[in-house]
Design a protein around this motif. Structure first.
Motif, PDB file in Angstrom:
ATOM      1  N   PRO A   1     -10.549  10.326  22.217  1.00  0.00           N
ATOM      2  CA  PRO A   1     -11.524   8.672  21.760  1.00  0.00           C
ATOM      3  C   PRO A   1     -12.166   8.045  22.814  1.00  0.00           C
ATOM      4  CG  PRO A   1      -9.486   8.697  20.147  1.00  0.00           C
ATOM      5  CD  PRO A   1      -9.410   9.895  20.947  1.00  0.00           C
ATOM      6  N   ASP A   2     -12.843   7.576  22.650  1.00  0.00           N
ATOM      7  CA  ASP A   2     -13.294   5.916  23.421  1.00  0.00           C
ATOM      8  C   ASP A   2     -11.979   4.791  23.125  1.00  0.00           C
ATOM      9  OD1 ASP A   2     -14.888   7.823  25.422  1.00  0.00           O
ATOM     10  OD2 ASP A   2     -16.782   6.979  24.079  1.00  0.00           O
ATOM     11  N   GLU A   3     -11.845   5.059  21.338  1.00  0.00           N
ATOM     12  CA  GLU A   3     -11.597   3.671  21.218  1.00  0.00           C
ATOM     13  C   GLU A   3     -10.281   4.164  19.783  1.00  0.00           C
ATOM     14  OE1 GLU A   3     -13.169  -0.678  19.813  1.00  0.00           O
ATOM     15  OE2 GLU A   3     -12.976   1.012  17.833  1.00  0.00           O
ATOM     16  N   LEU A   4      -8.896   3.851  20.586  1.00  0.00           N
ATOM     17  CA  LEU A   4      -8.176   4.043  19.282  1.00  0.00           C
ATOM     18  C   LEU A   4      -7.243   3.361  18.817  1.00  0.00           C
ATOM     19  CD1 LEU A   4      -5.901   6.169  22.144  1.00  0.00           C
ATOM     20  CD2 LEU A   4      -6.606   7.660  20.486  1.00  0.00           C
ATOM     21  N   VAL A   5      -7.214   3.467  17.587  1.00  0.00           N
ATOM     22  CA  VAL A   5      -6.873   2.251  16.411  1.00  0.00           C
ATOM     23  C   VAL A   5      -5.290   2.122  16.251  1.00  0.00           C
ATOM     24  CG1 VAL A   5      -7.090   0.830  14.501  1.00  0.00           C
ATOM     25  CG2 VAL A   5      -8.969   1.343  16.203  1.00  0.00           C
ATOM     26  N   LEU A   6      -4.459   1.136  16.882  1.00  0.00           N
ATOM     27  CA  LEU A   6      -3.323   1.368  15.969  1.00  0.00           C
ATOM     28  C   LEU A   6      -2.036   0.539  15.405  1.00  0.00           C
ATOM     29  CD1 LEU A   6      -2.155   2.035  19.923  1.00  0.00           C
ATOM     30  CD2 LEU A   6      -1.983   4.235  18.275  1.00  0.00           C
ATOM     31  N   PRO A   7      -2.237   0.781  13.744  1.00  0.00           N
ATOM     32  CA  PRO A   7      -1.934  -0.086  13.284  1.00  0.00           C
ATOM     33  C   PRO A   7      -0.479  -0.955  13.537  1.00  0.00           C
ATOM     34  CG  PRO A   7      -3.057   1.864  11.868  1.00  0.00           C
ATOM     35  CD  PRO A   7      -2.572   1.667  13.435  1.00  0.00           C
ATOM     36  N   LEU A   8       0.383  -1.737  13.505  1.00  0.00           N
ATOM     37  CA  LEU A   8       1.542  -2.074  13.848  1.00  0.00           C
ATOM     38  C   LEU A   8       2.950  -0.855  12.866  1.00  0.00           C
ATOM     39  CD1 LEU A   8       1.303  -5.328  14.824  1.00  0.00           C
ATOM     40  CD2 LEU A   8       1.274  -3.557  16.162  1.00  0.00           C
ATOM     41  N   LYS A   9       2.558  -0.859  11.832  1.00  0.00           N
ATOM     42  CA  LYS A   9       3.236  -0.585  10.676  1.00  0.00           C
ATOM     43  C   LYS A   9       2.245   1.113  10.560  1.00  0.00           C
ATOM     44  CE  LYS A   9       5.670  -1.436   5.917  1.00  0.00           C
ATOM     45  NZ  LYS A   9       5.784  -2.426   5.064  1.00  0.00           N
ATOM     46  N   GLN A  10       3.381   1.900  10.906  1.00  0.00           N
ATOM     47  CA  GLN A  10       3.548   3.871  10.820  1.00  0.00           C
ATOM     48  C   GLN A  10       4.145   4.231  10.010  1.00  0.00           C
ATOM     49  OE1 GLN A  10       1.247   5.467  13.971  1.00  0.00           O
ATOM     50  NE2 GLN A  10       0.242   3.386  14.299  1.00  0.00           N
ATOM     51  N   HIS A  11       5.045   3.571   9.146  1.00  0.00           N
ATOM     52  CA  HIS A  11       6.599   3.855   8.922  1.00  0.00           C
ATOM     53  C   HIS A  11       6.708   3.273   7.766  1.00  0.00           C
ATOM     54  CE1 HIS A  11       7.391   1.297  12.138  1.00  0.00           C
ATOM     55  NE2 HIS A  11       8.370   0.609  10.781  1.00  0.00           N
ATOM     56  N   ILE A  12       8.018   3.568   7.170  1.00  0.00           N
ATOM     57  CA  ILE A  12       9.050   2.689   5.918  1.00  0.00           C
ATOM     58  C   ILE A  12       9.864   1.957   7.048  1.00  0.00           C
ATOM     59  CG2 ILE A  12      10.379   2.848   4.095  1.00  0.00           C
ATOM     60  CD1 ILE A  12       9.527   5.164   2.982  1.00  0.00           C
ATOM     61  N   GLY A  13       9.596   0.916   6.851  1.00  0.00           N
ATOM     62  CA  GLY A  13      10.218  -0.473   7.617  1.00  0.00           C
ATOM     63  C   GLY A  13       9.810  -1.864   7.902  1.00  0.00           C
ATOM     64  N   THR A  14       9.822  -2.487   8.464  1.00  0.00           N
ATOM     65  CA  THR A  14       8.664  -3.192   9.465  1.00  0.00           C
ATOM     66  C   THR A  14       7.955  -3.064  10.640  1.00  0.00           C
ATOM     67  OG1 THR A  14      11.191  -4.148  10.531  1.00  0.00           O
ATOM     68  CG2 THR A  14      10.703  -5.191   8.288  1.00  0.00           C
ATOM     69  N   LYS A  15       6.883  -3.541  10.940  1.00  0.00           N
ATOM     70  CA  LYS A  15       6.390  -4.198  11.952  1.00  0.00           C
ATOM     71  C   LYS A  15       7.438  -4.648  12.966  1.00  0.00           C
ATOM     72  CE  LYS A  15       3.054  -5.447  10.196  1.00  0.00           C
ATOM     73  NZ  LYS A  15       1.523  -6.180   9.501  1.00  0.00           N
ATOM     74  N   GLY A  16       6.900  -4.678  14.100  1.00  0.00           N
ATOM     75  CA  GLY A  16       7.472  -4.837  15.311  1.00  0.00           C
ATOM     76  C   GLY A  16       6.951  -6.320  16.434  1.00  0.00           C
ATOM     77  N   GLU A  17       7.543  -6.505  16.624  1.00  0.00           N
ATOM     78  CA  GLU A  17       6.807  -8.015  17.905  1.00  0.00           C
ATOM     79  C   GLU A  17       6.172  -7.326  18.935  1.00  0.00           C
ATOM     80  OE1 GLU A  17       8.344 -11.752  20.855  1.00  0.00           O
ATOM     81  OE2 GLU A  17       9.351 -10.253  19.710  1.00  0.00           O
ATOM     82  N   ILE A  18       4.703  -7.757  19.107  1.00  0.00           N
ATOM     83  CA  ILE A  18       3.413  -7.419  19.867  1.00  0.00           C
ATOM     84  C   ILE A  18       3.933  -7.748  21.222  1.00  0.00           C
ATOM     85  CG2 ILE A  18       1.395  -7.450  20.939  1.00  0.00           C
ATOM     86  CD1 ILE A  18       0.354  -8.244  17.078  1.00  0.00           C
ATOM     87  N   LEU A  19       4.369  -6.932  22.074  1.00  0.00           N
ATOM     88  CA  LEU A  19       3.991  -7.021  23.126  1.00  0.00           C
ATOM     89  C   LEU A  19       2.491  -7.279  24.454  1.00  0.00           C
ATOM     90  CD1 LEU A  19       7.383  -4.383  24.008  1.00  0.00           C
ATOM     91  CD2 LEU A  19       7.315  -6.799  24.108  1.00  0.00           C
ATOM     92  N   VAL A  20       1.899  -6.994  23.491  1.00  0.00           N
ATOM     93  CA  VAL A  20       1.222  -6.938  24.864  1.00  0.00           C
ATOM     94  C   VAL A  20      -0.792  -7.839  24.487  1.00  0.00           C
ATOM     95  CG1 VAL A  20       0.763  -4.819  25.643  1.00  0.00           C
ATOM     96  CG2 VAL A  20      -0.201  -5.116  23.708  1.00  0.00           C
ATOM     97  N   THR A  21      -1.272  -8.592  25.005  1.00  0.00           N
ATOM     98  CA  THR A  21      -2.581  -9.361  24.872  1.00  0.00           C
ATOM     99  C   THR A  21      -3.751  -8.325  24.374  1.00  0.00           C
ATOM    100  OG1 THR A  21      -2.819 -10.715  26.601  1.00  0.00           O
ATOM    101  CG2 THR A  21      -1.306 -11.301  25.159  1.00  0.00           C
TER     102      THR A  21
END
Length: 868
Positions: free
Chosen positions: A40-60
């Motif tokens: 698709p033209d646009e992709l939306v990626l949630p930071l948490k897609q699993h059991i556990g904690t979300k990671g630190e963002i590397l991009v801006t």
């Protein structure tokens, strides 16, 4: 007795309690091969897609990313990163709705595809058998792989926890949920890659036995796997009966091994590790091909889809994109889009929700295909839910406690052993959505536990902080104590005194001195109080023995004398000031002719005559108003009256008997501007003369000639002084009250054109009103008003009383002289000839000055009265 492994190799199977056999509906989507859904033209990626904690963002926002590039990172084993599904630009990092039953939003990274789908760096491992299990586990974690069967538990963490503990590796290929065929088609189309992924997992875990559990409703997948498995692999494909929920981890372990996983424990507790078919396929892609988890197989099924089947969908692909691409036609009355199967899935709030790592199916049923359960009724205690529960729970009791929010009871009845399979709700005749109650109760319990854990951590931090403060405090005290001891030892060795002890001694000495000084002051204060009380007692005794008129008062004669002296000095200063003002006004009269001087002399004579007549008339009234209890001499009163009449006759003779000439005739033909100026000046002078004459003339005593007598009666002197003060106050008040009558005439000095006759009449009226106000004020003044504080005195010093009377008479004479001088100035100005040339501007200024002086004189007269 045979071991478990031997029994498994012989083909033995076990069973679990409960379970159901719903309609499978798998043929809707398992007849076609897996296709690619596109980008698709646009992709939306949630930071948490699993059991556990979300990671630190590397991009801006604004960064260019490549396919497979990591977007987040973390060093924790319970956190797996998220990778870019395609190349493009990061357009936003914001909250977006996620695929969760709550329908809440989560922080997401939004990527706009550039259409090139260009790969970034890839790390491939061709010979994985040469690496240690820890290295492979780390590579799996960095590839972002989590359990693809629906739970989303991080694969690397599960493998790491099973090292050295698991002797059996189970690959879950049962896929018991109705409608879902993602694993079935994956095994049919990519069997070789699935088996290769199982070999990698077997190399990491090193089990004694590897089992593939698959239901008997997937014959094509079973054949495909058997073709790819060799005898050297030591992999057993075990076909199990179709029964829901045999695909659950605990139930599958029970069926294949006969081991039962303890409550709130994992399968590794019984020496078994379970991985999904889709997870094994993702491990192969990550290790051998160097591809992180950026896509997964999703089943598109339901009668509302025109094209049904299984597709490789990139993570972050909006579900609305898939609906549009595969011909979704929603039900007209009840359109629904469900993520998951018909039993464990949940309805989405809207279609703008992205595909995540745990999304295995999109179900779009029509109303006839999957009825709505909207008629929740009361539980009839039929126990059908308990019979169908695969975990041997009591669903009706759990629902009751969850509804009542009795979470302690929920935990007591092992709520967390519920796998949320939905079998209880499927068989419930009352159509109660039991799983919804369990999910809500679990969420509340997790939130409470998290809050309690945070509070406990905060408590521990606080206690540690307090302990640190106590240690620091004790250390400081020990340092100070040691320093003091060392100082004392040093001074003792040198033969000196302790400086601290000396300072303490000095402070104590100062405190003792201050205490003694305070003690010395207290007797002096007590003595002063005693003396004051003695004086009061003596004064009270003297008052009791002395004759009283009304009531006894203390002797304040000395203070009264001082006050009178200060008042007299103030009045003399003000009188001197008024005299200076009169002298400043006199040059205007000196410039006039001899006729003006004669007119001034005549006016003074007339004023004296009127004043003497008023005093003669007021004298008898003052004798009448004296109190009855005051003793007065009849002879002296007669003498005083005779003296007053003689003075009046003398004043009349000096005036020559000239009648008062009206000043109006001289002003008949006056210039309008001059007439207006003269009228304003006349009004101002009249007000000032009336106020000063009334304020000062009332101070004069009714018996002026008695001060020369050798013997003065103390009582009469006191009465006379009181009468003088009372007259002054009342005359000033009446004069102030009558003055506005004179000021009511409009001041027309600044007008350009004025009628001469009207101006002359106004001036005459102003003078007449001024004279009348003065006469009324003097005639209405009471003769005697004795002040209570002095009329009640039984004994008065004769000398002090005589002095006070003399002072009062002097003030009265001085005030009369000033009043006469002012009156003469008024008459002189009012009788100016008509042909006198006056500058209009100067006349206006003179009128304004006259008004200001009049107001100032009235104010000073009022202050004198207040002082008296």
């Amino acid at each position: 007795m045979l071991s478990i492994i031997e029994q498994i190799k012989q083909g033995q199977l076990w069973d679990f309690p409960g379970g159901i056999h719903p309609a499978e509906n798998k043929t809707l989507s398992n007849r076609t091969e897996i296709t690619h859904a596109g980008i698709p033209d646009e992709l939306v990626l949630p930071l948490k897609q699993h059991i556990g904690t979300k990671g630190e963002i590397l991009v801006t926002v604004g960064d260019k990313v490549l396919k497979g590039q990591p977007l987040t990172k973390s060093d924790m084993s319970m956190c797996v990163p998220v990778h870019a599904p395609t190349s493009g630009t990061v357009t936003a990092i914001e909250q977006r709705t996620t695929a969760h039953p709550s329908g809440l939003s989560d922080l997401s990274i939004v990527i706009k595809s550039d259409g090139e789908d260009q790969w970034g760096s890839q790390h491939k491992i061709a010979d994985y058998e040469s690496l240690e299990p820890a290295e492979l586990i780390d590579a799996i974690r960095l590839s972002g792989i989590a359990g693809l069967g629906g739970a989303g538990f991080p694969t690397g963490r599960k493998l790491q926890g099973s090292l050295g503990l698991a002797d059996i590796l189970i690959i879950n290929a049962a896929e018991c949920e109705p409608y879902i065929t993602a694993d079935d088609r994956l095994m049919q189309d990519y069997a070789e890659e699935v088996i290769e992924g199982i070999r990698i997992l077997r190399h990491i875990v090193k089990p004694k036995l590897t089992l593939i559990g698959i239901e008997d409703n997937k014959p094509e997948a079973i054949k495909a796997l058997e073709k790819c498995v060799s005898a050297e692999d030591n992999i057993i494909i075990r076909v199990i009966p179709t029964k829901y929920p045999s695909g659950s981890s605990k139930q599958l372990v029970k069926i294949l091994t006969g081991r039962e996983v303890p409550s709130q424990s994992r399968s590794s507790a019984v020496g078994v590790v379970v991985q999904n078919v889709g997870t094994a396929f993702a491990v192969k892609r990550a290790i051998i091909d160097g591809e992180p988890l950026i896509e997964r197989v999703v089943t598109l099924t339901g009668e509302a889809f025109k094209q049904r089947g299984n597709v490789f969908a990139r993570l972050g692909t909006p579900i609305s994109y898939l609906l549009d691409s595969y011909g979704y036609k929603p039900d007209r009355k009840y359109p629904r889009v469900i993520i998951g199967g018909s039993l464990m899935g949940f309805t989405l709030p809207h279609a703008n929700v992205p595909i995540t790592k745990i999304t295995n199916c999109i179900l779009t049923p029509k109303r006839r295909e999957l009825p709505l359960y909207t008629h929740e009724m009361a539980c009839i205690r039929c126990s059908a839910c308990a019979d169908a529960c695969p975990s041997s729970l009591l669903p009706q009791q759990l629902q009751w406690y969850a509804k009542d929010k009795d979470y302690d009871k929920c935990e007591e009845y092992n709520l967390f052993d519920c796998i949320e399979c939905g079998a209880c709700a499927y068989v419930c005749p009352s159509e109660i959505p039991l799983v919804n109650y369990y999910r809500k109760a679990k969420a509340e319990i997790w939130a409470n536990q998290q809050e309690a854990a945070n509070a406990e951590r905060a408590k521990q931090r606080f206690e540690a902080k307090q302990a640190r403060f106590e240690r620091d405090k004790a250390a400081r005290e020990n340092r100070f104590k040691k320093a003091a001891e060392d100082r004392r030892k040093d001074m003792a060795a040198k033969g000196g005194d302790d400086a601290v002890a000396a300072a303490i001694a000095r402070v104590k000495a100062k405190q003792a001195a201050a205490t003694s000084e305070t003690a010395d002051k207290k007797p002096a204060v007590a003595a002063a109080i005693a003396r004051a009380k003695a004086k009061q007692a003596e004064a009270a005794n003297a008052d009791n023995t002395a004759p009283k008129i009304t009531s006894a008062v203390p002797d304040n004669s000395e203070m009264a004398k001082l006050r009178e002296e200060r008042k007299r000095q103030a009045r003399e200063r003000k009188a001197a000031k008024l005299a200076e003002e009169a002298e400043q006004a006199s040059p205007a009269s000196e410039q006039s002719t001899d006729s003006k001087k004669d007119a001034v002399a005549a006016a003074i004579a007339r004023a004296k005559a009127r004043k003497a007549a008023q005093q003669a008339d007021a004298q008898p009234e003052s004798t009448k108003e004296q109190p009855a209890n005051a003793e007065s001499d009849p002879k002296k009163a007669a003498v005083a009256a005779a003296i007053a009449r003689a003075k009046a006759r003398k004043a009349a003779q000096e005036s020559g008997g000239e009648p008062e000439q009206p000043a109006e005739t001289t002003q008949a033909d006056a210039d309008p501007k001059k007439a207006a100026v003269a009228a304003a000046v006349a009004r101002a002078k009249a007000r000032k003369a009336a106020q000063q004459a009334q304020a000062e003339a009332s101070v004069q005593e009714t018996k002026p000639d008695q001060a020369d007598e050798a013997e003065v009666d103390p009582k009469k002197a006191a009465v006379a002084a009181a009468v003088a003060r009372a007259k002054a106050r009342k005359a000033a008040q009446q004069a102030q009250a009558e003055t506005p009558a004179v000021e009511t005439e409009p001041e027309q000095a600044d007008e350009a054109e004025v009628d001469p006759k009207k101006a002359a009449i106004a001036a005459a009226v102003a003078r007449a009103k001024a004279r009348k106000a003065a006469q009324q004020a003097q005639a209405e003044t009471p003769a005697v008003e004795t002040e209570p504080e002095q009329a009640d005195e039984a004994e008065v010093d004769p000398k002090k009383a005589a002095v006070a009377a003399a002072v009062a008479r002097a003030k009265a004479r001085k005030a009369a002289q000033q009043a006469q001088a002012e009156a003469s100035v008024q008459e002189a100005i009012s009788e100016q000839p008509a042909d006198a040339e006056i500058d209009p501007k100067k006349a206006a200024v003179a009128a304004a000055v006259a008004r200001a002086k009049a107001r100032k004189a009235a104010k000073e007269a009022q202050e004198k009265n207040e002082e008296n």
